[in-house]
Design a protein around this motif. Sequence first.
Motif, short mmCIF file in Angstrom:
data_model
loop_
_atom_site.label_atom_id
_atom_site.label_comp_id
_atom_site.label_asym_id
_atom_site.label_seq_id
_atom_site.Cartn_x
_atom_site.Cartn_y
_atom_site.Cartn_z
N LYS A 80 6.27 -12.87 -12.33
CA LYS A 80 5.61 -12.65 -11.04
C LYS A 80 6.02 -13.75 -10.06
CE LYS A 80 1.02 -11.88 -9.08
NZ LYS A 80 -0.41 -11.73 -9.37
N SER B 224 1.39 -2.89 -8.37
CA SER B 224 1.10 -4.32 -8.29
C SER B 224 2.40 -5.12 -8.25
CB SER B 224 0.26 -4.76 -9.49
OG SER B 224 1.05 -4.72 -10.67
N VAL B 225 2.28 -6.36 -7.83
CA VAL B 225 3.42 -7.27 -7.86
C VAL B 225 3.92 -7.41 -9.29
CG1 VAL B 225 4.16 -9.66 -7.45
CG2 VAL B 225 2.73 -8.49 -5.76
N PRO C 277 7.57 -13.03 -0.63
CA PRO C 277 6.33 -13.80 -0.77
C PRO C 277 5.06 -12.97 -1.03
CG PRO C 277 7.08 -13.78 1.51
CD PRO C 277 8.15 -13.15 0.70
N SER C 278 5.11 -11.65 -0.83
CA SER C 278 3.93 -10.83 -1.07
C SER C 278 4.35 -9.38 -1.26
CB SER C 278 2.96 -10.93 0.12
OG SER C 278 3.53 -10.29 1.26
N LYS C 279 3.42 -8.57 -1.73
CA LYS C 279 3.69 -7.14 -1.88
C LYS C 279 3.92 -6.51 -0.50
CE LYS C 279 0.58 -3.93 -3.10
NZ LYS C 279 -0.30 -3.02 -3.89
N ASP C 280 3.16 -6.95 0.49
CA ASP C 280 3.36 -6.42 1.85
C ASP C 280 4.76 -6.76 2.37
OD1 ASP C 280 0.89 -5.15 2.17
OD2 ASP C 280 -0.08 -7.01 2.86
N LEU D 115 8.00 -13.42 -6.50
CA LEU D 115 7.44 -13.97 -5.27
C LEU D 115 8.37 -15.01 -4.64
CD1 LEU D 115 3.68 -14.16 -6.30
CD2 LEU D 115 4.77 -12.53 -4.72
#
Length: 199
Positions: A42, A30-31, A50-53, A46
């Motif tokens: 978190k 997870s992030v 900006p995202s885990k992807d 970010l």
Amino acid sequence: MVRPFRQQIDESILDRAATLFAQRGFAKTSVQDIADAVGLSKAGLLHHFPSKDALHDAVRAQAAALGQRVLDQVDDLPPGPARDRRAIEVLVDVAVAHPGLVALLLTPVLRGGTDAGAPELDAASAAALQAFGVDPEAAASERTVRVVGALAALAVLTLAAHHSDQTTAWRPHVVATCFDALGHRGPGTSSSRPHQVEA
């Protein structure tokens, strides 16, 4: 252009993320796990990615860029012992600086396909082979097996050295071991051939 301090932070985040992706897989990381591993909130993480992807894409892009960097540093040498030694030294330094990426690159081998097929990871692995003059598409040969063995030894030994906080002390031994694995006679070895068991 990224400021040097920001770049160091981003590289640290990428390496810790790569370690977690290697240990848990992308889906199970997870992030918040990554934020905890790098000591950020978190929201702080970010801010960088900006995202885990986006983080996963950056890890894979970094692996491909490091693979290309290795190729660039050996391209001026013809195939042979000098190129092999330089490739090993460059790869050891990359592996010591980026243990998470090394763990991630080993994941397909250790887990039978986790994250396999990611083009950037495939490109990094192909670049490592090409640094030693091995065509990743060619049929397996003794040279291919020696190079793969040397790369596996390099990865495992640099991770062990990093874990033991002995990267500087182990570096010359890792280089010598990998050079020997390629079949070259290194300093202090009596032969470039493996020891034969007498019948």
